[in-house]
Write a protein that holds these residues in place. Structure first.
Motif, PDB file in Angstrom:
ATOM      1  N   LYS A   1      52.661  58.337  44.210  1.00  0.00           N
ATOM      2  CA  LYS A   1      51.196  58.381  44.205  1.00  0.00           C
ATOM      3  C   LYS A   1      50.649  57.286  45.123  1.00  0.00           C
ATOM      4  O   LYS A   1      51.330  56.284  45.380  1.00  0.00           O
TER       5      LYS A   1
ATOM      6  N   HIS B   1      55.151  55.022  27.901  1.00  0.00           N
ATOM      7  CA  HIS B   1      55.255  56.229  28.730  1.00  0.00           C
ATOM      8  C   HIS B   1      55.050  57.447  27.832  1.00  0.00           C
ATOM      9  O   HIS B   1      54.297  58.339  28.155  1.00  0.00           O
TER      10      HIS B   1
ATOM     11  N   TRP C   1      58.676  61.088  22.616  1.00  0.00           N
ATOM     12  CA  TRP C   1      59.318  62.353  22.935  1.00  0.00           C
ATOM     13  C   TRP C   1      60.204  62.848  21.792  1.00  0.00           C
ATOM     14  O   TRP C   1      61.221  62.223  21.473  1.00  0.00           O
TER      15      TRP C   1
ATOM     16  N   ASP D   1      47.702  54.774  32.480  1.00  0.00           N
ATOM     17  CA  ASP D   1      48.314  55.469  33.607  1.00  0.00           C
ATOM     18  C   ASP D   1      48.453  54.442  34.726  1.00  0.00           C
ATOM     19  O   ASP D   1      47.478  54.133  35.407  1.00  0.00           O
TER      20      ASP D   1
ATOM     21  N   GLU E   1      50.247  54.636  37.370  1.00  0.00           N
ATOM     22  CA  GLU E   1      50.501  55.223  38.689  1.00  0.00           C
ATOM     23  C   GLU E   1      49.231  55.656  39.403  1.00  0.00           C
ATOM     24  O   GLU E   1      49.162  55.619  40.623  1.00  0.00           O
ATOM     25  N   SER E   2      48.274  56.147  38.623  1.00  0.00           N
ATOM     26  CA  SER E   2      47.101  56.689  39.309  1.00  0.00           C
ATOM     27  C   SER E   2      45.785  56.441  38.575  1.00  0.00           C
ATOM     28  O   SER E   2      44.744  56.924  39.005  1.00  0.00           O
TER      29      SER E   2
ATOM     30  N   PHE F   1      46.842  61.375  31.768  1.00  0.00           N
ATOM     31  CA  PHE F   1      48.215  60.990  31.420  1.00  0.00           C
ATOM     32  C   PHE F   1      48.480  61.317  29.946  1.00  0.00           C
ATOM     33  O   PHE F   1      49.498  61.934  29.607  1.00  0.00           O
TER      34      PHE F   1
ATOM     35  N   LYS G   1      53.260  68.139  27.100  1.00  0.00           N
ATOM     36  CA  LYS G   1      54.702  68.267  27.314  1.00  0.00           C
ATOM     37  C   LYS G   1      55.504  67.910  26.060  1.00  0.00           C
ATOM     38  O   LYS G   1      56.493  68.562  25.755  1.00  0.00           O
TER      39      LYS G   1
HETATM   40  P1  5GP Z   1      57.606  63.053  31.374  1.00  0.00           P
HETATM   41  O1  5GP Z   1      57.313  64.397  32.102  1.00  0.00           O
HETATM   42  O2  5GP Z   1      57.468  63.448  30.051  1.00  0.00           O
HETATM   43  O3  5GP Z   1      56.496  62.587  30.554  1.00  0.00           O
HETATM   44  O4  5GP Z   1      56.643  62.284  32.288  1.00  0.00           O
HETATM   45  C1  5GP Z   1      57.162  62.264  33.532  1.00  0.00           C
HETATM   46  C2  5GP Z   1      56.075  62.031  34.436  1.00  0.00           C
HETATM   47  O5  5GP Z   1      55.333  60.913  33.963  1.00  0.00           O
HETATM   48  C3  5GP Z   1      56.707  61.687  35.753  1.00  0.00           C
HETATM   49  O6  5GP Z   1      56.194  62.582  36.692  1.00  0.00           O
HETATM   50  C4  5GP Z   1      56.257  60.273  35.987  1.00  0.00           C
HETATM   51  O7  5GP Z   1      55.904  60.103  37.321  1.00  0.00           O
HETATM   52  C5  5GP Z   1      55.061  60.189  35.098  1.00  0.00           C
HETATM   53  N1  5GP Z   1      54.670  58.859  34.734  1.00  0.00           N
HETATM   54  C6  5GP Z   1      55.290  57.766  34.355  1.00  0.00           C
HETATM   55  N2  5GP Z   1      54.435  56.764  34.206  1.00  0.00           N
HETATM   56  C7  5GP Z   1      53.246  57.293  34.511  1.00  0.00           C
HETATM   57  C8  5GP Z   1      51.959  56.793  34.569  1.00  0.00           C
HETATM   58  O8  5GP Z   1      51.719  55.613  34.292  1.00  0.00           O
HETATM   59  N3  5GP Z   1      51.017  57.675  34.912  1.00  0.00           N
HETATM   60  C9  5GP Z   1      51.248  58.976  35.207  1.00  0.00           C
HETATM   61  N4  5GP Z   1      50.243  59.787  35.538  1.00  0.00           N
HETATM   62  N5  5GP Z   1      52.444  59.472  35.170  1.00  0.00           N
HETATM   63  C10 5GP Z   1      53.412  58.624  34.830  1.00  0.00           C
END
Ligand code: 5GP
Ligand code: 5GP
Length: 201
Positions: free
Chosen positions: A27, A41, A44, A79, A81-82, A88, A95
């Motif tokens: 990102k 995060h 799950w 979030d 990353e973005s 998020f 999911k």
């Molecule tokens: P997993 O699919 O369950 O939850 O999540 C994976 C996604 O979560 C990945 O695409 C990863 O890039 C994203 N991820 C991890 N940390 C963050 C975050 O802080 N923000 C967002 N938007 N995605 C995140």
């Protein structure tokens, strides 16, 4: 036998080290928030035979959370990353949360995640064991696990990402039983190898 949709055996409560997430993120960089503490995060639902399942179950649609909980999640579950926190949370709910509704409804799912985050401060635990982010130092898997286990009495799982030839700590996983109440030992599956770096950027 075949597992029906949404069945789980235990939970993985996954916290991430934001500098590693950001460093390896695709990102745009200006959106990154490489906070210097472990953040959530996700929570799950998991099982031992097919570790990435269940996911994306046919569950309840994400609903807006109460303001007091939002304030708590903005600190614990940003979030990084973005910067789109709500998106998020919604993504994680869709999911993973939709597959845990036998145990937790949506409000409980987010409340429980927050209290799991609140119960142990991994950043402090590591600091007290002199495990401090460094551009050069690495630790053995067992050094980091021991420090955390001393505090929690349960074995965590460490997950890493590779940045060229360096293995960086990305996630610390706590495992919980079916009801997401009792913490249990995690199995060491797909975890980091030895020589784990913890970078501050
Ligand atoms: P997993 O699919 O369950 O939850 O999540 C994976 C996604 O979560 C990945 O695409 C990863 O890039 C994203 N991820 C991890 N940390 C963050 C975050 O802080 N923000 C967002 N938007 N995605 C995140
Ligand atoms: P990441 O590399 O971002 O931690 O994981 C990528 C994605 O794979 C996660 O966001 C998650 O959706 C899925 N995943 C990885 N390991 C597990 C697991 O043990 N259980 C579940 N349910 N999903 C997992």
């Amino acid at each position: 036998f075949i597992m029906s949709t949404g069945s789980h055996v235990y939970f993985q409560f996954v916290q991430q080290w934001p500098p590693t997430t950001c460093r390896l993120s695709s990102k745009p960089r200006y959106k990154h928030r490489p906070l210097q503490n472990f953040t959530i995060h996700g929570l799950w639902p998991s099982n031992y035979s097919n570790p990435t399942k269940p996911s994306n179950c046919n569950g309840s649609q994400f609903k807006i959370l109460p303001p007091q909980l939002i304030s708590k999640l903005k600190i614990s579950w940003p979030d990084v990353e973005s910067g789109n926190d709500t998106r998020f949370w919604e993504g994680e709910w869709n999911k993973h949360g939709t597959c845990s509704e036998q145990t937790l409804n949506q409000l409980q799912y987010f409340e429980r995640s927050y209290s799991m985050w609140k119960s142990y401060n991994i950043t402090e635990i590591l600091k007290n064991a002199s495990i401090i982010p460094s551009a050069t130092q690495t630790w053995k898997y067992s050094d980091i696990v021991s420090a955390i286990k001393t505090a929690t009495k349960r074995t965590p799982l460490l997950r890493c990402k590779w940045d060229k030839n360096t293995q960086l700590l990305h996630e610390v996983v706590f495992c919980y039983g079916y009801n997401a109440i009792k913490q249990i030992d995690c199995n060491r599956t797909a975890g980091c190898k030895n020589n784990v770096g913890i970078s501050f950027q």
